[in-house]
Every structure is written in structure tokens, then in C-alpha cells.
Design a protein around this motif. Sequence first.
Motif, PDB file in Angstrom:
ATOM      1  N   GLN A 183     -30.937  30.329  14.243  1.00  0.00           N
ATOM      2  CA  GLN A 183     -31.118  30.287  15.707  1.00  0.00           C
ATOM      3  C   GLN A 183     -30.668  28.949  16.280  1.00  0.00           C
ATOM      4  OE1 GLN A 183     -33.828  28.426  17.421  1.00  0.00           O
ATOM      5  NE2 GLN A 183     -33.086  29.160  19.405  1.00  0.00           N
ATOM      6  N   ARG A 229     -27.940  34.526  17.749  1.00  0.00           N
ATOM      7  CA  ARG A 229     -29.103  35.253  18.264  1.00  0.00           C
ATOM      8  C   ARG A 229     -29.924  35.857  17.124  1.00  0.00           C
ATOM      9  NH1 ARG A 229     -26.158  38.966  22.677  1.00  0.00           N
ATOM     10  NH2 ARG A 229     -28.217  39.691  23.222  1.00  0.00           N
ATOM     11  N   THR A 230     -31.240  35.876  17.329  1.00  0.00           N
ATOM     12  CA  THR A 230     -32.084  36.594  16.370  1.00  0.00           C
ATOM     13  C   THR A 230     -32.144  38.044  16.834  1.00  0.00           C
ATOM     14  OG1 THR A 230     -34.012  36.059  17.697  1.00  0.00           O
ATOM     15  CG2 THR A 230     -33.458  34.509  15.928  1.00  0.00           C
ATOM     16  N   ARG A 286     -35.367  40.040  17.131  1.00  0.00           N
ATOM     17  CA  ARG A 286     -36.560  40.640  17.753  1.00  0.00           C
ATOM     18  C   ARG A 286     -37.420  39.704  18.575  1.00  0.00           C
ATOM     19  NH1 ARG A 286     -35.640  42.327  12.774  1.00  0.00           N
ATOM     20  NH2 ARG A 286     -35.384  44.549  12.488  1.00  0.00           N
ATOM     21  N   ASP A 287     -37.191  38.391  18.394  1.00  0.00           N
ATOM     22  CA  ASP A 287     -38.297  37.540  18.873  1.00  0.00           C
ATOM     23  C   ASP A 287     -38.136  37.028  20.283  1.00  0.00           C
ATOM     24  OD1 ASP A 287     -37.476  34.209  18.147  1.00  0.00           O
ATOM     25  OD2 ASP A 287     -36.143  35.919  17.922  1.00  0.00           O
ATOM     26  N   THR A 288     -36.994  37.315  20.917  1.00  0.00           N
ATOM     27  CA  THR A 288     -36.899  36.836  22.308  1.00  0.00           C
ATOM     28  C   THR A 288     -36.296  37.949  23.173  1.00  0.00           C
ATOM     29  OG1 THR A 288     -34.652  36.121  21.937  1.00  0.00           O
ATOM     30  CG2 THR A 288     -36.380  34.466  21.549  1.00  0.00           C
ATOM     31  N   ALA A 289     -36.365  37.730  24.460  1.00  0.00           N
ATOM     32  CA  ALA A 289     -35.838  38.740  25.411  1.00  0.00           C
ATOM     33  C   ALA A 289     -34.326  38.925  25.204  1.00  0.00           C
ATOM     34  CB  ALA A 289     -36.112  38.262  26.829  1.00  0.00           C
ATOM     35  N   ASP A 290     -33.648  37.874  24.648  1.00  0.00           N
ATOM     36  CA  ASP A 290     -32.198  38.085  24.474  1.00  0.00           C
ATOM     37  C   ASP A 290     -31.871  38.377  23.009  1.00  0.00           C
ATOM     38  OD1 ASP A 290     -30.646  34.791  24.111  1.00  0.00           O
ATOM     39  OD2 ASP A 290     -32.415  35.714  23.171  1.00  0.00           O
ATOM     40  N   GLY A 291     -32.920  38.772  22.262  1.00  0.00           N
ATOM     41  CA  GLY A 291     -32.683  39.171  20.862  1.00  0.00           C
ATOM     42  C   GLY A 291     -31.765  40.389  20.815  1.00  0.00           C
ATOM     43  N   SER A 328     -39.202  37.521  10.726  1.00  0.00           N
ATOM     44  CA  SER A 328     -40.388  38.178  11.308  1.00  0.00           C
ATOM     45  C   SER A 328     -41.163  38.951  10.246  1.00  0.00           C
ATOM     46  CB  SER A 328     -39.946  39.146  12.412  1.00  0.00           C
ATOM     47  OG  SER A 328     -38.991  40.064  11.898  1.00  0.00           O
ATOM     48  N   GLU A 349     -43.136  31.539  15.128  1.00  0.00           N
ATOM     49  CA  GLU A 349     -44.377  32.230  15.567  1.00  0.00           C
ATOM     50  C   GLU A 349     -45.055  32.830  14.340  1.00  0.00           C
ATOM     51  OE1 GLU A 349     -42.665  35.090  18.193  1.00  0.00           O
ATOM     52  OE2 GLU A 349     -41.678  36.174  16.556  1.00  0.00           O
ATOM     53  N   LYS A 397     -39.728  24.933  14.618  1.00  0.00           N
ATOM     54  CA  LYS A 397     -38.308  25.182  14.329  1.00  0.00           C
ATOM     55  C   LYS A 397     -37.960  24.773  12.897  1.00  0.00           C
ATOM     56  CE  LYS A 397     -36.640  24.549  19.074  1.00  0.00           C
ATOM     57  NZ  LYS A 397     -35.677  25.667  19.228  1.00  0.00           N
TER      58      LYS A 397
END
Length: 244
Positions: free
Chosen positions: A27, A32-33, A35-40, A189, A215, A230
Motif C-alpha cells: 500500500q 491499492r489493497t 478490502r480495507d478502504t473505500a477505494d479498495g 486482512s 487494523e 503501517k
Amino acid sequence: MEIPPELITFLRSSAHVAALTGAGVSQESGLRTFRDTADGLWAQYRPEDLATPEAFERTPELVWEFYAARRLKAGEVQPNAGHFALAEMERHVPHFTLITQNVDGLHRHAGSKSVVELHGNITRIKCSRGCGVFTEWEELPGKAPTCPTCGAKLRPDVVWFGEMLPSDELATAVQAARTCQVFFSVGTSGLVKPAARLPLLAKQIGAVVVEVNAEETPLTPSVDYFFQGKSGEILPELVKAVWG
Ligand code: APR
């Protein structure tokens, strides 16, 4: 960040260490990841439309373009301090196995030698009927190239949902989890099996399990040490504290 002294001492004396990484470790390189963000990636697209054999059968061009864009981006970015820290750890630990779910190739670019790519590698494509694997091809925008042997469409050499993982890589990863003294789970995750089972396998044989993640995850309650944050910040500090 405080590294518990007993973990520092134990890592210094450990000959067998394994690490499992996921999209979170890339990241900070700008990838991009899922699942973990709105722009995943899976927040914006449905995995069943882009990362299954059925999707490729149904809309090969859409799937081809999705991976071509990710391949282009992966080729433009550099490893980050987290990748370099894992490559450094490998140089200090006699038997170190880096198991990654990532297909971006950044661990090798960072200098990691023993890399087990559980989910394939986006820089390779293969014949969908199994004729062979290719690292070079003529890119026709929006079109999946065809196999020179059988004419079937060529596809990314990555593991899609519902597909088996490469058996040699999975066997190596399981063996590493079963024989390690310390198992790191970094930037994942912990939702996708069988990769998500590996830290639990290590726990079962009495390994110390260390999670480094932005997280909490379903694995967090089972680990011995959880460093939230991070990986590009935590891993270099941990490697410095243990090996100087
Ligand atoms: N440092 C540490 N952890 C991070 C960072 C970071 N800089 N950025 C994000 N994370 C964490 C997120 O909190 C999340 O828990 O990384 C994790 C990434 O999780 P996912 O997006 O689900 O990616 P991953 O676990 O690798 O997905 C597994 O699913 O889609 C399939 O095959 C694909 O390999 C992938 C698999």
C-alpha cells in the motif's frame, strides 16, 4: 514504537522464521489493497466480475484490461521500506521464508530471495488451456492475446477465486508454517484461505505469531504480538531493534 524485549531476544535466537504478506505491505508503494478502504479494488469492482475463471470466460477483454492496468501500475511503483525490511530480515535469519499473496513482484524487487508467490504473479500470463506460461507478449489494447499453440485466450498467471493454489508453492508455505519459530502476518486482512490458515498452523506448532497490520483482523485475537500501523514504519523499526 515499543518492541517487547522478550520478542527482540527470541527473534535474535530464531533460525526459522516465516512471513505471510498481503496487499497492505504494498500500500505504501502506491498499490491499492482489496478490502480495507473505500477505494479498495473490491470496493469498486465485484471480484466475481473480474477475478474468476467464469468472469474471464464471460468478458475476457474486461478482465484482461483490469489486470493490464494493475500490471502497468505495478511496473511503475517501487518497493517501500516494509519490503526492504523483510529482505533485510531474510539476510539475518538462517531459514527465512517469505510467503506472499501479492502478485506485484515487489518483494523480489526489494531483494527478497526466498519468495513463495501463493497467488501467482501479474507479470506472467498463461494459456487458459495449460499450454504454457509467457513473460513477453504483444499487448493489443483491450484484447486478450491468444495462445500460439492452441489459439485459446491467454490469461493472467494469477490465482482467481475458486481456483486451486499452485501446489508446490502451497506445500512450501505449509512446511514453513509448520517448522518456524516465529511467524509474521503482515498487511493482510486474513480473510482468504488457505493463506489465512498459515499463521494458525504456525500457532498450533508453538511458534510465536506476530501481526503487523493497519487494523485488527480475525487473526488478531490469536497472535502473540500485534503491532497496529503501517508496515513500512513498523517493520524497519523492528528489524533495527533486533538486528541493529
Ligand atoms: N501497512 C500495514 N497494513 C496495511 C497497510 C499498511 N500500509 N495498508 C493497508 N493495510 C492492511 C489493511 O488494514 C488490510 O487489513 O492490509 C490489509 C489488506 O487486506 P486486503 O485488502 O484484504 O488484501 P489481502 O489480505 O492481501 O487479500 C488477500 O484476496 O482478493 C484476494 O487474491 C487476492 O491476494 C488477495 C487476497
